[in-house]
Motif scaffolding. Structure first.
Motif, PDB file in Angstrom:
ATOM      1  N   ARG A   1       0.855  -1.190   0.000  1.00 40.85           N
ATOM      2  CA  ARG A   1       0.000   0.000   0.000  1.00 40.85           C
ATOM      3  C   ARG A   1       0.882   1.227   0.000  1.00 40.85           C
TER       4      ARG A   1
ATOM      5  N   HIS B   1       2.971  -2.502   5.168  1.00 41.09           N
ATOM      6  CA  HIS B   1       2.457  -2.606   3.796  1.00 41.09           C
ATOM      7  C   HIS B   1       3.183  -1.619   2.881  1.00 41.09           C
TER       8      HIS B   1
ATOM      9  N   ASP C   1      -1.307  -9.176   4.105  1.00 39.60           N
ATOM     10  CA  ASP C   1      -2.428  -9.807   4.797  1.00 39.60           C
ATOM     11  C   ASP C   1      -2.789 -11.047   3.981  1.00 39.60           C
TER      12      ASP C   1
ATOM     13  N   GLU D   1      -3.320  -9.535  14.956  1.00 42.23           N
ATOM     14  CA  GLU D   1      -3.657  -9.662  13.535  1.00 42.23           C
ATOM     15  C   GLU D   1      -3.069 -10.964  13.004  1.00 42.23           C
TER      16      GLU D   1
ATOM     17  N   TRP E   1      -3.496 -12.578  10.459  1.00 35.13           N
ATOM     18  CA  TRP E   1      -3.344 -12.647   9.003  1.00 35.13           C
ATOM     19  C   TRP E   1      -2.180 -11.825   8.479  1.00 35.13           C
ATOM     20  N   HIS E   2      -1.646 -10.912   9.312  1.00 37.82           N
ATOM     21  CA  HIS E   2      -0.632  -9.973   8.830  1.00 37.82           C
ATOM     22  C   HIS E   2       0.792 -10.495   9.066  1.00 37.82           C
TER      23      HIS E   2
HETATM   24 ZN   LIG Z   1      -1.831  -5.844   7.273  1.00 37.39          ZN
END
Ligand SMILES: [Zn+2]
Length: 347
Positions: free
Chosen positions: A131, A164, A171, A225, A227-228
């Motif tokens: 990102r 990111h 993720d 988190e 997933w991260h």
């Molecule tokens: Zn993330």
């Protein structure tokens, strides 16, 4: 190294004594040369005390694009607005379903990891990858508007502080499984496989649960988190795994370089918003002058640890193995000198 005269017993008795010192002298010179040429240890001295989730905007050091494996961003440390990795490629190059981009340095390991997960019956996909700063502004502002800024900063990094943006934060999701955020992804087949195996492929979960299984974690300064994940490369990931520390703790202790000036110069946390982000960003850019200045004196090289090591001169600049070797060498030299002395006295 031919400072030692050849020993010729009987021919030049006057020089015999000096010749006896030759081995000791040669050894001392070799040790001195070794000490002088030993590169800085892998773990350069970090700032010291791990800040207790300080909120701030200090430029992280190192943060050259070649320093990717040891660049730390967290609640305090950040990269510039225009930090854009030069080697972003589509995740499909790693043969993994989903969309987005990651740094090319992570492609081979990610491909191997996706293949292994598939073989284990726990196929993974990418939900969200690179990102830009601007995209993180959008995301963070969305959360802040929804739940208030105080709440948003507990589960979303502010722009400049996100892995990111490094092109190394992903993720993950279960392949074909959709959004991994609801529930506890670590209880799915893919999530469990990643938790147990990702480090072997250079990926480590950045935001595990806190002590006692709480969602908030004081060690990462963010909520859980599952997933991260962050790509660190296999070597650093293995070290983090072995250490039992979180990525933040490990990098802060071993690789992050800042000085007290840089830290105390931290400007008040900017609250990114669609209207004010530009002016606030410029404030943050001028505040931490020192780390930036240090960067210019130590430009990034192919070896991040050497680059960072050379930019500091702390008391721990010489690693323990080197000190031990030096001490052993010193003992050897003293023993040789002692032997030479005793022989001389015996004559
Ligand atoms: Zn993330």
């Amino acid at each position: 190294m031919d400072i030692a005269e050849p020993t010729r017993p009987g021919l030049r008795p006057a020089r015999r004594g000096r010749a006896r010192y030759a081995p000791a002298l040669a050894l001392a010179i070799v040790i001195a040369a070794l000490l002088a040429s030993t590169p800085a240890p892998r773990s350069a001295q970090a700032v010291g005390r791990l800040p207790s989730c300080d909120l701030g905007d200090v430029y992280t050091v190192p943060r050259g694009y070649d320093d990717w494996s040891v660049t730390l961003v967290d609640r305090l440390l950040r990269v510039e607005k225009d930090y854009v990795p030069p080697d972003l490629v589509n995740v499909r190059e790693a043969g993994i379903p989903g969309g987005g981009r990651i740094r090319a340095v992570a492609v081979d390991d990610t491909r191997a990891m996706a293949r292994a997960a598939r073989a284990a019956g726990a196929p993974i996909g990418v939900w969200s990858a690179y990102r830009s700063y601007a995209e993180q502004v959008q995301i963070f502002n969305g959360y802040a508007q929804q739940n208030g800024r105080d709440s948003a900063i507990t589960y979303s990094q502010r722009p400049g502080h996100s892995e990111h943006q490094l092109g190394l934060g992903v993720d993950f999701m279960s392949a074909g499984g959709g959004n991994p955020l609801p529930g506890d992804w670590a209880t799915t087949a893919a999530g469990r496989w990643m938790r147990d195996n990702s480090w072997k492929f250079g990926w480590v979960n950045s935001y595990p649960r806190g002590k006692g299984g709480t969602r908030w974690n004081d060690r990462t300064c963010l909520r859980y988190e599952p997933w991260h994940y962050r790509y660190l490369g296999r070597a650093v990931a293995a070290e983090v795994h072995r250490s039992g520390l979180t990525i933040r703790e490990y990098l802060w202790r071993n690789h992050t370089l800042l000085d007290s000036t840089g830290r105390s110069a931290a400007s008040p946390t900017p609250t990114p918003s669609a209207t004010a982000s530009t002016s606030r960003e410029s404030t943050a850019t001028t505040a931490p002058a020192t780390p930036t200045a240090r960067r210019t004196t130590a430009p990034p090289t192919a070896n991040p640890t050497l680059a960072t090591g050379s930019s500091t001169s702390t008391s721990s600049g010489v690693g323990a193995p080197v000190l031990v070797a030096g001490l052993l060498g010193l003992v050897g030299v003293l023993a040789l000198i002692g032997r030479a002395w005793s022989r001389r006295r015996m004559r």
